[in-house]
Design a protein around this motif. Structure first.
Motif, PDB file in Angstrom:
ATOM      1  N   LYS A 158      42.897  42.807  31.576  1.00 57.59           N
ATOM      2  CA  LYS A 158      41.535  42.651  32.699  1.00 57.59           C
ATOM      3  C   LYS A 158      41.247  44.001  33.539  1.00 57.59           C
ATOM      4  O   LYS A 158      42.245  44.372  34.155  1.00 57.59           O
ATOM      5  N   SER A 176      38.557  45.826  36.397  1.00 58.03           N
ATOM      6  CA  SER A 176      37.278  45.106  36.812  1.00 58.03           C
ATOM      7  C   SER A 176      36.786  46.037  36.306  1.00 58.03           C
ATOM      8  O   SER A 176      36.984  47.555  35.488  1.00 58.03           O
ATOM      9  N   GLN A 177      34.704  45.491  35.846  1.00 59.22           N
ATOM     10  CA  GLN A 177      33.882  45.518  35.500  1.00 59.22           C
ATOM     11  C   GLN A 177      33.205  46.716  35.806  1.00 59.22           C
ATOM     12  O   GLN A 177      33.523  46.896  37.182  1.00 59.22           O
ATOM     13  N   ARG A 194      34.814  49.975  38.020  1.00 61.27           N
ATOM     14  CA  ARG A 194      35.358  50.022  39.300  1.00 61.27           C
ATOM     15  C   ARG A 194      37.187  49.678  38.762  1.00 61.27           C
ATOM     16  O   ARG A 194      38.249  48.742  39.784  1.00 61.27           O
ATOM     17  N   ALA A 195      37.596  49.749  37.674  1.00 65.33           N
ATOM     18  CA  ALA A 195      38.667  49.883  37.338  1.00 65.33           C
ATOM     19  C   ALA A 195      39.583  51.123  38.083  1.00 65.33           C
ATOM     20  O   ALA A 195      41.009  51.170  37.609  1.00 65.33           O
ATOM     21  N   TYR A 245      45.038  48.068  35.863  1.00 65.09           N
ATOM     22  CA  TYR A 245      44.627  47.062  35.029  1.00 65.09           C
ATOM     23  C   TYR A 245      46.025  45.641  35.287  1.00 65.09           C
ATOM     24  O   TYR A 245      46.720  46.318  35.579  1.00 65.09           O
ATOM     25  N   GLN A 275      40.138  40.091  40.086  1.00 65.92           N
ATOM     26  CA  GLN A 275      39.389  40.792  40.165  1.00 65.92           C
ATOM     27  C   GLN A 275      37.717  40.579  40.036  1.00 65.92           C
ATOM     28  O   GLN A 275      36.679  40.439  40.553  1.00 65.92           O
ATOM     29  N   ALA A 276      37.993  39.962  39.383  1.00 63.80           N
ATOM     30  CA  ALA A 276      36.292  38.929  38.983  1.00 63.80           C
ATOM     31  C   ALA A 276      36.015  38.196  40.276  1.00 63.80           C
ATOM     32  O   ALA A 276      34.766  38.504  40.311  1.00 63.80           O
ATOM     33  N   HIS A 298      41.029  45.194  44.229  1.00 60.65           N
ATOM     34  CA  HIS A 298      41.049  46.425  43.315  1.00 60.65           C
ATOM     35  C   HIS A 298      41.745  47.534  44.006  1.00 60.65           C
ATOM     36  O   HIS A 298      41.727  47.770  45.928  1.00 60.65           O
ATOM     37  N   ASP A 354      38.675  48.189  47.342  1.00 64.57           N
ATOM     38  CA  ASP A 354      37.605  46.590  47.398  1.00 64.57           C
ATOM     39  C   ASP A 354      37.800  47.030  49.055  1.00 64.57           C
ATOM     40  O   ASP A 354      38.635  48.062  49.748  1.00 64.57           O
TER      41      ASP A 354
END
Length: 366
Positions: free
Chosen positions: A4, A6-7, A10-11, A91, A208-209, A214, A217
């Motif tokens: 995973k 960040s979507q 934002r990764a 990630y 992170q969801a 991350h 933030d």
């Protein structure tokens, strides 16, 4: 296995210090500005970083990213192309809770290294940090997108698909498919269908969801702001203390020099004084120590010059120079400390650090 990041882009981020501050400490409790404990950090490993110290690691990653153009020039690469300050890529990898008893540190490191290679980042600087605060085993990977050899940025085009494909092969190699949706999606991709993500969150929701952290933030910014205020206060107190100690040291040095001259005395004739006799005896006694001292320094200089012939060797010398610099500052109040960036970019600064340490060792033995 669930990889995973960040979507919504934002990764990637700009702050190595920020993401390390989050991953190296426990999550903040309600009402806390900063949490300084690190109980959830189970273990950590580093790749291509010539250090095992996390505080040194993120500084090396930052300094490497800052000299991207210099690395390109040294490698004969073009400086053209799009520029980006999004040098941090973060990630995580998570296993199913049922695998908890079977997933060892060795297995987790193996998976982390394989995922890094799947992204084409095996030559990049990376930190692998395992946490123990969930029912499922999981770890985080932080990659410096700037390659330390040639300065090129890591291409993250379709990184989610690359991680997804690697994760499918990883589960197949272990004999159990936990994410059946991913396997179905890849079969459909092979038929020409398109997916933006596998949406495989069968056994957990990624931290992170939930907005828990991350590289960029708000929580990390608060931590950094609080730390900056503390650093400023500490610097002010340190400057005052240094000034006070400087004056005290001058008075002590003057007193010492006067006392030493009085003790040493001079001989009225050819007969040496008791002090001169004792000094001659000590000089003879320490002659073997002097030989060993200079032999050791010649060996250190030889290996320093040998490491200077390689890029990673220069990095090792830079890290050593920082340590030597701190050692000198601890014993010599008048010694001016240099930054890691200065040692990374200047061969002369690295050589001067070794020379200054050798001179201090010689003075100490004397």
């Amino acid at each position: 296995m669930t990889p995973k990041a960040s979507q919504e882009g934002r990764a990637t981020g700009t702050s190595f210090k920020g993401v390390f501050a989050y991953l190296q400490h426990d999550k903040r409790l309600e009402g806390q500005d900063v949490n300084s404990t690190s109980d959830r950090v189970e273990w950590q490993e580093f790749r291509n970083l010539a250090t095992e110290n996390p505080h040194m690691a993120y500084r090396i990653m930052r300094a490497t990213a800052n000299q991207q153009d210099a690395l390109k020039r040294e490698a004969g690469q073009s400086l053209a192309g799009n520029k980006s300050d999004k040098v941090v890529f973060h990630y995580s990898l998570a296993w199913h809770p049922d695998e908890k008893d079977d997933v060892t540190k060795t297995e987790m490191m193996k998976a982390a290294d394989e995922s890094i290679k799947a992204l084409g980042a095996d030559g990049h600087q990376a930190a692998i940090i395992a946490h123990n605060d969930t029912k499922h085993p999981h770890l985080h990977v932080v990659i410096n997108r700037v390659n330390p050899e040639h300065g090129k940025m890591l291409d993250l085009w379709k990184y989610q698909e690359r991680l997804s494909k690697w994760a499918l092969g990883y589960e197949q190699s272990r004999g159990t498919i936990y994410c059946e949706q991913r396997e179905m999606n890849w079969k459909r991709r092979d038929l020409g269908e398109t997916f933006s993500a596998d949406k495989c969150e069968v056994y957990h929701k990624h931290d992170q969801a939930k907005g828990l952290g991350h590289a960029n933030d708000n929580e990390i910014r608060k931590i950094m702001a609080a730390q900056k205020a503390k650093d400023a206060a500490l610097a002010e107190n340190g400057a005052a203390m240094h000034e006070r100690h400087s004056e005290e040291w001058k008075d002590l040095s003057k007193w010492y020099a006067t006392g030493k001259a009085k003790i040493a005395g001079t001989s009225a004739g050819d007969t040496p004084t008791p002090f001169q006799k004792a000094r001659a005896q000590i000089k003879e006694q320490y002659r073997p120590a002097w030989r060993e001292h200079y032999a050791k320094q010649r060996t250190e200089t030889k290996y320093f010059e040998k490491r200077e012939q390689r890029l990673l060797g220069k990095l090792e010398n830079a890290v050593s120079a920082v340590k030597m610099n701190k050692e000198l500052a601890a014993t010599d109040k008048g010694h001016a400390q240099s930054s890691l960036f200065n040692f990374l970019t200047s061969s002369k600064a690295r050589a001067d650090a070794l020379e200054q340490l050798h001179a201090a060792q010689t003075r100490k033995l004397g």
